[in-house]
Scaffold this motif. Structure first.
Motif, mmCIF file in Angstrom:
data_model
loop_
_atom_site.group_PDB
_atom_site.id
_atom_site.type_symbol
_atom_site.label_atom_id
_atom_site.label_comp_id
_atom_site.label_asym_id
_atom_site.label_seq_id
_atom_site.Cartn_x
_atom_site.Cartn_y
_atom_site.Cartn_z
ATOM 1 N N LEU A 1 2.518 -7.119 -2.735
ATOM 2 C CA LEU A 1 1.162 -7.657 -2.670
ATOM 3 C C LEU A 1 1.158 -9.144 -3.016
ATOM 4 O O LEU A 1 0.462 -9.942 -2.376
ATOM 5 C CB LEU A 1 0.259 -6.870 -3.617
ATOM 6 C CG LEU A 1 -1.223 -6.882 -3.342
ATOM 7 C CD1 LEU A 1 -1.550 -6.454 -1.928
ATOM 8 C CD2 LEU A 1 -1.936 -5.982 -4.338
ATOM 9 N N ARG B 1 -8.069 -9.029 -5.290
ATOM 10 C CA ARG B 1 -8.766 -7.939 -5.977
ATOM 11 C C ARG B 1 -7.793 -6.781 -6.251
ATOM 12 O O ARG B 1 -7.773 -6.220 -7.346
ATOM 13 C CB ARG B 1 -9.958 -7.481 -5.133
ATOM 14 C CG ARG B 1 -10.895 -6.543 -5.828
ATOM 15 C CD ARG B 1 -12.204 -6.283 -5.062
ATOM 16 N NE ARG B 1 -12.060 -6.143 -3.615
ATOM 17 C CZ ARG B 1 -12.417 -7.084 -2.724
ATOM 18 N NH1 ARG B 1 -12.938 -8.224 -3.137
ATOM 19 N NH2 ARG B 1 -12.274 -6.873 -1.425
ATOM 20 N N GLN B 2 -6.950 -6.455 -5.277
ATOM 21 C CA GLN B 2 -5.985 -5.374 -5.481
ATOM 22 C C GLN B 2 -4.943 -5.749 -6.525
ATOM 23 O O GLN B 2 -4.527 -4.901 -7.318
ATOM 24 C CB GLN B 2 -5.312 -4.988 -4.166
ATOM 25 C CG GLN B 2 -6.194 -4.140 -3.292
ATOM 26 C CD GLN B 2 -5.505 -3.697 -2.028
ATOM 27 O OE1 GLN B 2 -4.682 -4.405 -1.465
ATOM 28 N NE2 GLN B 2 -5.858 -2.512 -1.565
ATOM 29 N N GLY C 1 0.811 -1.218 0.000
ATOM 30 C CA GLY C 1 0.000 0.000 0.000
ATOM 31 C C GLY C 1 0.839 1.261 0.000
ATOM 32 O O GLY C 1 0.513 2.228 -0.682
ATOM 33 N N HIS D 1 2.316 1.740 -3.409
ATOM 34 C CA HIS D 1 1.262 2.185 -4.317
ATOM 35 C C HIS D 1 0.973 3.670 -4.106
ATOM 36 O O HIS D 1 0.805 4.427 -5.072
ATOM 37 C CB HIS D 1 -0.007 1.353 -4.120
ATOM 38 C CG HIS D 1 -1.070 1.657 -5.107
ATOM 39 N ND1 HIS D 1 -2.080 2.569 -4.850
ATOM 40 C CD2 HIS D 1 -1.274 1.205 -6.370
ATOM 41 C CE1 HIS D 1 -2.870 2.645 -5.902
ATOM 42 N NE2 HIS D 1 -2.412 1.842 -6.839
ATOM 43 N N GLN E 1 -6.601 -5.085 -9.795
ATOM 44 C CA GLN E 1 -6.768 -3.655 -10.060
ATOM 45 C C GLN E 1 -5.429 -2.986 -10.353
ATOM 46 O O GLN E 1 -5.310 -2.222 -11.312
ATOM 47 C CB GLN E 1 -7.428 -2.966 -8.861
ATOM 48 C CG GLN E 1 -8.872 -3.333 -8.678
ATOM 49 C CD GLN E 1 -9.437 -2.805 -7.353
ATOM 50 O OE1 GLN E 1 -8.709 -2.360 -6.475
ATOM 51 N NE2 GLN E 1 -10.756 -2.859 -7.224
ATOM 52 N N TRP E 2 -4.439 -3.274 -9.522
ATOM 53 C CA TRP E 2 -3.141 -2.638 -9.706
ATOM 54 C C TRP E 2 -2.434 -3.166 -10.940
ATOM 55 O O TRP E 2 -1.703 -2.440 -11.599
ATOM 56 C CB TRP E 2 -2.269 -2.806 -8.473
ATOM 57 C CG TRP E 2 -2.785 -2.080 -7.256
ATOM 58 C CD1 TRP E 2 -3.891 -1.270 -7.176
ATOM 59 C CD2 TRP E 2 -2.224 -2.120 -5.948
ATOM 60 N NE1 TRP E 2 -4.049 -0.809 -5.897
ATOM 61 C CE2 TRP E 2 -3.039 -1.301 -5.113
ATOM 62 C CE3 TRP E 2 -1.123 -2.751 -5.388
ATOM 63 C CZ2 TRP E 2 -2.773 -1.114 -3.764
ATOM 64 C CZ3 TRP E 2 -0.860 -2.563 -4.048
ATOM 65 C CH2 TRP E 2 -1.678 -1.752 -3.242
ATOM 66 N N THR F 1 -9.207 -9.608 -0.648
ATOM 67 C CA THR F 1 -8.817 -8.213 -0.839
ATOM 68 C C THR F 1 -7.516 -8.122 -1.621
ATOM 69 O O THR F 1 -7.392 -7.309 -2.548
ATOM 70 C CB THR F 1 -8.665 -7.510 0.525
ATOM 71 O OG1 THR F 1 -9.928 -7.555 1.200
ATOM 72 C CG2 THR F 1 -8.212 -6.079 0.371
#
Length: 164
Positions: free
Chosen positions: A114, A147-148, A99, A102, A151-152, A144
């Protein structure tokens, strides 16, 4: 853990005044202060905890979260890197580092951190609670993280396309 941070802070301050404090007590005080939004006070107690025990994971972790809330991302990254160095299996360290990277716009290391978290979670039972998470289950954090990653990863692809 039960929302009594002000009471915990007062009790911990009494303990510190009465006796020499160890890193755990100082860290708990830092966490209580952080829960109350007393960021600079929390940072000070975590720093003292680190001075008391340079290999204690918890004060570095709390310090990184405090620095993140203060907008000191570079310092937070350094503290979180120490967390991961001290315990490569600490899932929240990898997740937190992802995080922070990011937030700095550093997608490649964010994705790597991640993915490290994903690999660590893969071997744990779905219903188990992630240590130091405040009650988050492995399954929930795994979803989570996945999903990240998606997305990333898509975000990274868009950035690469824009460079071309």
């Amino acid at each position: 853990d039960y929302g009594h941070s002000e009471r915990a802070r007062a009790l911990l301050l009494e303990i510190i005044e009465e006796e020499n404090s160890d890193a755990r007590t100082l860290t708990l005080l830092g966490q209580a202060c952080a829960n109350l939004g007393r960021w600079s006070e929390a940072e000070g107690w975590c720093t003292e905890a680190i001075e008391a025990d340079k290999v204690a994971l918890e004060p570095y972790y709390t310090l990184a979260l405090v620095q993140q809330h203060q907008g000191e991302l570079a310092k937070a990254v350094e503290a979180m890197k120490k967390v991961v160095f001290l315990d490569r299996t600490f899932v929240l360290g990898h997740y937190g580092l992802a995080g922070l990277y990011h937030d700095q716009g550093r997608l490649a290391p964010a994705l790597k951190s991640l993915d490290n978290a994903r690999r660590l979670l893969k071997s744990l039972p779905h219903q188990e609670i992630v240590p130091e998470s405040g009650g988050i289950s492995v399954g929930s954090l795994r979803e989570t993280v996945i999903r990240q990653l998606q997305q990333w990863g898509a975000e990274s692809g868009r950035i690469e396309e824009a460079k071309v």
